[in-house]
Design a protein around this motif. Structure first.
Motif, short mmCIF file in Angstrom:
data_model
loop_
_atom_site.label_atom_id
_atom_site.label_comp_id
_atom_site.label_asym_id
_atom_site.label_seq_id
_atom_site.Cartn_x
_atom_site.Cartn_y
_atom_site.Cartn_z
N LEU A 59 0.84 -1.20 0.00
CA LEU A 59 0.00 0.00 0.00
C LEU A 59 0.88 1.25 0.00
O LEU A 59 1.57 1.54 0.98
CB LEU A 59 -0.91 -0.02 1.24
CG LEU A 59 -1.97 1.08 1.35
CD1 LEU A 59 -2.95 1.00 0.20
CD2 LEU A 59 -2.70 0.95 2.68
N LYS A 60 0.84 1.97 -1.10
CA LYS A 60 1.66 3.17 -1.23
C LYS A 60 1.26 4.21 -0.18
O LYS A 60 0.08 4.43 0.10
CB LYS A 60 1.47 3.76 -2.64
CG LYS A 60 2.40 4.92 -2.94
CD LYS A 60 2.22 5.41 -4.37
CE LYS A 60 3.15 6.57 -4.68
NZ LYS A 60 2.99 7.07 -6.07
N ASN A 61 2.27 4.86 0.39
CA ASN A 61 2.09 5.95 1.36
C ASN A 61 1.45 5.50 2.69
O ASN A 61 0.86 6.31 3.40
CB ASN A 61 1.25 7.09 0.77
CG ASN A 61 1.94 7.77 -0.38
OD1 ASN A 61 3.16 7.78 -0.47
ND2 ASN A 61 1.16 8.33 -1.30
N ARG A 62 1.58 4.23 3.02
CA ARG A 62 1.05 3.75 4.31
C ARG A 62 2.03 4.09 5.43
O ARG A 62 3.22 3.80 5.35
CB ARG A 62 0.81 2.24 4.28
CG ARG A 62 0.45 1.68 5.65
CD ARG A 62 -0.18 0.30 5.62
NE ARG A 62 0.50 -0.63 4.75
CZ ARG A 62 -0.02 -1.82 4.42
NH1 ARG A 62 -1.22 -2.18 4.85
NH2 ARG A 62 0.65 -2.65 3.64
N ALA A 63 1.53 4.71 6.49
CA ALA A 63 2.37 5.03 7.65
C ALA A 63 2.65 3.78 8.46
O ALA A 63 1.81 2.88 8.56
CB ALA A 63 1.67 6.06 8.53
N SER A 64 3.83 3.72 9.04
CA SER A 64 4.15 2.68 10.01
C SER A 64 3.63 3.11 11.38
O SER A 64 3.59 4.30 11.69
CB SER A 64 5.66 2.46 10.08
OG SER A 64 6.16 2.02 8.84
N GLY A 65 3.25 2.13 12.19
CA GLY A 65 2.74 2.43 13.52
C GLY A 65 3.81 2.24 14.58
O GLY A 65 4.55 1.25 14.57
N TYR A 66 3.91 3.20 15.49
CA TYR A 66 4.92 3.16 16.55
C TYR A 66 4.27 3.37 17.92
O TYR A 66 3.17 3.92 18.02
CB TYR A 66 5.99 4.24 16.32
CG TYR A 66 6.68 4.13 14.98
CD1 TYR A 66 7.74 3.26 14.78
CD2 TYR A 66 6.26 4.90 13.90
CE1 TYR A 66 8.37 3.15 13.55
CE2 TYR A 66 6.87 4.80 12.65
CZ TYR A 66 7.93 3.91 12.48
OH TYR A 66 8.54 3.80 11.26
#
Length: 488
Positions: free
Chosen positions: A227-234
């Protein structure tokens, strides 16, 4: 004479109109600058890392990204960054249900066994779609089950298999009796949507909401899809971050599995304002005060609260928050002024409600508060630099300072950071401080009990777990840990 006068009036009106437009543009620019400064400060203090969009009179006046969408590659957040929404998903599930109601495929006031004939009749015959939509069904909330996050949430399930985890449980209260937030209810709504339409929940969303609204950057967050431009979760750990624990997205399902961008959620807001997906009569059911919930009321997938603003009349704010591993989200709408605030954060829990209130105050030319630094982070730095004893002394000196704010969740996170690092004395000291500062919270005693368990102090662990359960009888983790202390 008449023509000259008419021409003069028209000319004056044109100049007045142009002046009004210019004045509004300057005002919007001023508000945008204030929002920029406010959110930059939240970011500097480590309290926001995500994407933001603000609209006034139905028009976007500010949108931006702050911090990193991916920390490993230093990729910044932008207004087109895709964030997991968590429970904001529920408003889309509610929309699908009402669309089916409008078409005559569903009824809000009949038992759910009408649509799920295999659901246990002992409970299913008492529960309606209205109960599921308003969190008043009495079905236990599956995210509160013991070991849910450690074990259950990491495994894939089909929707029908997953409801077997809670469908045979006793109800916590008579349906309709009260409000009790339940992800289980919204999970069931997704199953009902699939059963009635013969299509997956995801297909229904795309066909009935996302495609008609051109929401191309919104969808069901399947883990295996590139998925393009998906943020990673932290997750924030004091002044540092770690990758959020894995969560199989089949688990949140119709209660929390969507992703979107702030720009797409603006399209969603406009569709609601313009009745694009439902008749006004049915759309209004989404926001109606069906049941009291805390300080406000709950509709179908939306909560409503009044925001007091000094001498001004209270602003009616319709919104919903979301929290899912590594993400914290909020959408707030003020229909009377066509105002919208969307905050999507990808570093775990933070106080988005405070940020939204400040932004809404800016929009309404009212005083607003600047953010304060987190006292928990100050305490951690002092302990690491000068030792535990000196750190505690510095904490007491700064506790009343206007520069810092003391939050229970921040202190709890710091305690666990020390606990996971094997710094037992520091962990216990921080958890004890949290108990002293927030004695009315069940969770602070639960955390202190866990720290004592780790150090082998069974007597004090039992004492604190009992206190936590006494204050919150639904604390299943505390009950489970208390059993372990008795078994050993």
């Amino acid at each position: 004479m008449f023509r000259k006068s008419s021409f003069l009036l028209r000319t004056l009106f044109v100049f007045y109109f142009i002046g009004l437009i210019s004045s509004n543009q300057v005002n919007a620019q001023s508000k945008a600058a204030q929002i920029e400064d406010l959110m930059s400060l939240y970011t500097e203090y480590g309290q926001f890392n995500g994407s933001l969009l603000v609209a006034e009179d139905g028009e976007v006046i500010y949108k931006n990204g702050f911090g990193k969408a991916n920390m490993e590659w230093d990729i910044p957040n932008t207004p087109t960054t895709k964030h997991r929404l968590g429970s904001i998903t529920k408003q889309f599930t509610a929309m699908l249900i009402l669309q089916l109601v409008e078409k005559g495929n569903l009824k809000l006031d009949v038992p759910i066994t009408t649509y799920l004939p295999n659901y246990p009749k002992a409970t299913g015959d008492k529960i309606t779609l209205h109960h599921l939509l308003t969190h008043s069904s009495g079905i236990p909330n599956y995210t509160s089950f013991p070991k849910f996050f450690e074990e259950t949430s990491r495994n894939p399930y089909t929707p029908n298999d997953f409801i077997s985890l809670f469908k045979d449980m006793e109800l916590e209260f008579v349906p309709g009796e009260k409000f009790a937030y339940s992800n289980s209810g919204y999970f069931l709504l997704g199953v009902i949507i699939e059963k009635v339409t013969g299509k997956s929940y995801e297909e229904n969303l795309q066909e009935k909401i996302f495609q008609p609204l051109n929401m191309k950057d919104t969808g069901f967050d399947n883990h295996d899809v590139i998925l393009k431009n998906r943020a990673s979760g932290y997750e924030k750990r004091g002044n540092s971050y770690s990758n959020a624990p894995y969560l199989d997205m089949s688990i949140p399902y119709a209660a929390g599995s969507l992703y979107s961008t702030v720009e797409d959620l603006y399209l969603w807001d406009r569709a609601l304002a313009e009745n694009k997906l439902l008749s006004k009569e049915n759309k209004d059911l989404l926001f109606a005060p069906h049941i009291k919930s805390g300080s406000g009321t709950y509709g179908y997938g939306w909560g409503t609260n009044k925001m007091a603003n000094g001498s001004r009349d209270s602003l009616v704010v319709i919104g919903h928050g979301g929290g899912i591993n590594g993400f914290n989200t909020l959408i707030n709408r003020i229909p009377a002024n066509q105002e919208l605030v969307v905050l999507l954060n990808n570093t775990g829990r933070t106080n988005l409600g405070e940020m939204s209130r400040n932004i809404i105050n800016i929009l309404n030319d009212l005083p607003y508060d600047l953010p304060q630094k987190t006292l928990a982070n100050f305490l951690m730095d002092e302990i690491n630099k000068n030792g535990l004893e000196n750190g505690l002394k510095s904490f007491e000196k700064q506790k009343g300072s206007k520069e810092y704010i003391l939050r229970e969740n921040d202190m709890n996170a710091l305690g666990y950071q020390f606990l996971q690092a094997g710094q037992m004395n520091e962990a216990i000291a921080v958890f004890k401080l949290n108990v002293a500062e927030f004695p009315e919270s069940s969770n602070v005693y639960d955390s202190l009990g866990e720290a004592y368990m780790e150090t082998g102090n069974k007597e004090l662990a039992i004492l604190n777990y009992k206190k936590s359960i006494e204050m919150d009888p639904n604390n299943e983790n505390g009950k489970d840990m208390l059993k372990k202390t008795q078994e050993n």
